[in-house]
Design a protein around this motif. Structure first.
Motif, short mmCIF file in Angstrom:
data_model
loop_
_atom_site.label_atom_id
_atom_site.label_comp_id
_atom_site.label_asym_id
_atom_site.label_seq_id
_atom_site.Cartn_x
_atom_site.Cartn_y
_atom_site.Cartn_z
N ASN A 43 0.85 -1.18 0.00
CA ASN A 43 0.00 0.00 0.00
C ASN A 43 0.89 1.23 0.00
O ASN A 43 1.84 1.33 0.78
N GLY A 44 0.59 2.18 -0.89
CA GLY A 44 1.40 3.38 -1.00
C GLY A 44 2.57 3.26 -1.95
O GLY A 44 3.38 4.19 -2.08
N ALA A 45 2.65 2.13 -2.66
CA ALA A 45 3.78 1.93 -3.59
C ALA A 45 3.65 2.74 -4.86
O ALA A 45 4.64 2.94 -5.57
N GLY A 46 2.44 3.21 -5.17
CA GLY A 46 2.22 4.00 -6.38
C GLY A 46 1.32 3.33 -7.39
O GLY A 46 1.14 3.85 -8.50
N LYS A 47 0.73 2.20 -7.04
CA LYS A 47 -0.13 1.48 -8.00
C LYS A 47 -1.33 2.32 -8.41
O LYS A 47 -1.62 2.45 -9.61
N SER A 48 -2.04 2.88 -7.43
CA SER A 48 -3.23 3.67 -7.75
C SER A 48 -2.87 4.93 -8.53
O SER A 48 -3.60 5.34 -9.44
N THR A 49 -1.73 5.54 -8.21
CA THR A 49 -1.30 6.73 -8.94
C THR A 49 -0.98 6.37 -10.39
O THR A 49 -1.32 7.12 -11.32
N ALA A 50 -0.34 5.23 -10.60
CA ALA A 50 -0.06 4.78 -11.96
C ALA A 50 -1.35 4.57 -12.74
O ALA A 50 -1.47 4.99 -13.90
N ILE A 51 -2.34 3.94 -12.11
CA ILE A 51 -3.61 3.70 -12.77
C ILE A 51 -4.31 5.02 -13.12
O ILE A 51 -4.88 5.17 -14.20
N LYS A 52 -4.26 5.98 -12.21
CA LYS A 52 -4.89 7.27 -12.48
C LYS A 52 -4.24 7.97 -13.68
O LYS A 52 -4.91 8.63 -14.47
N HIS A 53 -2.92 7.82 -13.82
CA HIS A 53 -2.26 8.39 -14.99
C HIS A 53 -2.70 7.69 -16.26
O HIS A 53 -2.92 8.32 -17.30
N ILE A 54 -2.84 6.37 -16.20
CA ILE A 54 -3.29 5.63 -17.38
C ILE A 54 -4.70 6.05 -17.79
O ILE A 54 -5.01 6.20 -18.97
N LEU A 55 -5.55 6.27 -16.80
CA LEU A 55 -6.93 6.65 -17.08
C LEU A 55 -7.05 8.11 -17.51
O LEU A 55 -8.15 8.56 -17.87
N GLY A 56 -5.97 8.86 -17.46
CA GLY A 56 -6.02 10.26 -17.86
C GLY A 56 -6.54 11.18 -16.78
O GLY A 56 -6.88 12.33 -17.05
N LEU A 57 -6.58 10.69 -15.53
CA LEU A 57 -7.06 11.51 -14.42
C LEU A 57 -5.97 12.38 -13.84
O LEU A 57 -6.24 13.30 -13.07
N MET A 58 -4.73 12.06 -14.18
CA MET A 58 -3.58 12.85 -13.74
C MET A 58 -2.67 13.09 -14.94
O MET A 58 -2.57 12.24 -15.84
N VAL A 59 -2.01 14.23 -14.95
CA VAL A 59 -1.13 14.62 -16.06
C VAL A 59 0.32 14.30 -15.68
O VAL A 59 0.78 14.70 -14.60
N PRO A 60 1.05 13.58 -16.52
CA PRO A 60 2.45 13.28 -16.21
C PRO A 60 3.29 14.55 -16.04
O PRO A 60 3.11 15.52 -16.78
N GLN A 61 4.18 14.50 -15.07
CA GLN A 61 5.14 15.59 -14.93
C GLN A 61 6.27 15.43 -15.95
O GLN A 61 6.79 16.39 -16.48
#
Length: 262
Positions: free
Chosen positions: A48-66
């Motif tokens: 938990n907290g490894a970044g899995k959910s953040t990676a998924i959000k980037h794939i879904l287009g919910l977050m913009v890559p830096q």
């Protein structure tokens, strides 16, 4: 919508050098690269907290890559929003359904949203209902369903679409043994038809048996990557009897000690 028989030469998902998160000063993901080809099942594992959910959000287009980029079916979200969106389906860990739509109405709405032909879609709905033992619940409203049954509805909607990329977060939680067997069978079928699957799960034994490749994340870094056997070798296990749980524990312990692998 793109063809379900995706070009095997074009990755269903290609993440290249992705750095991202909620803050520019403290990114969650660090130079992450993942490639998933049509017909593959790639497991995404980490604490938990490894970044899995953040990676998924980037794939879904919910977050913009830096930094870096995410491509689905060969395009970025900016290049072709319609192809990008229609090429993905996502099943979250916590099922979310419309309270006033029956199970069947959810499925019919999904079929219309993805412009599926009515007759084949109805036939597939019937098959999925049998696979997940939900035939008697097709006319039920979500409030009358257990959490496990709600999860089945989410899975049925995603499998109905058979997208280029299917993202599933903890699919085995809340499912009974027969439903798990039905899910595994259904995933094999959509893979055979060309869909790629990115599956995040803590049930490592299932990924050990079914995943083509694995991505091991720790604190936003990829610390191992490859087939289950290759990940075990990267963890220092050459014994064929070694489990993925053993390998994961060793990899995390090594990463915590400052000796990242992969």
């Amino acid at each position: 919508m793109i063809s379900r028989q995706a070009n095997a030469r074009v990755p269903a998902l290609a993440i290249s050098g992705l750095t991202g998160g909620y803050s520019q000063r403290r990114p969650v993901l660090h130079d992450l690269s993942i490639t998933v080809y049509p017909g593959e099942l790639v497991g995404l594992i980490g604490l938990n907290g490894a970044g899995k959910s953040t990676a998924i959000k980037h794939i879904l287009g919910l977050m913009v890559p830096q930094k870096g980029e995410v491509r689905v079916a060969g395009v970025t979200l900016e290049e072709n929003r319609e192809v990008y969106r229609s090429s993905t389906a996502y099943v979250p860990e916590q099922p979310t359904l419309y309270p006033n739509l029956t199970v069947k109405e959810h499925l019919r709405w999904t079929a219309m949203a993805y412009h599926l032909e009515e007759a084949p879609a109805l036939a597939t709905i019937g098959e999925l209902a049998e696979t997940f033992r939900m035939t008697d619940a097709l006319n039920a409203l979500p409030d009358t369903l257990s959490k496990g049954m709600k999860q089945k509805v989410m899975l049925m909607n995603a499998l109905l679409v058979r997208p280029a990329l299917l993202i599933i977060d903890e699919p085995f939680l809340g499912l009974d043994p027969l439903a798990i067997r039905g899910l595994v069978t259904a995933l094999d079928e959509v893979r055979a038809q060309g869909s790629a699957i990115l599956l995040s799960s803590h049930i490592l034994s299932a990924l050990d048996r079914k995943a083509d490749r694995l991505v091991v994340l720790h604190k936003g870094n990829r610390i191992a990557w490859g087939t289950p056997q290759e990940v075990k070798l990267q963890a220092g296990f050459e014994d064929a009897k070694a489990t993925l749980d053993d390998a994961f524990e060793a990899l995390v312990s090594s990463a915590e000690g400052g000796h990242s692998r992969g």
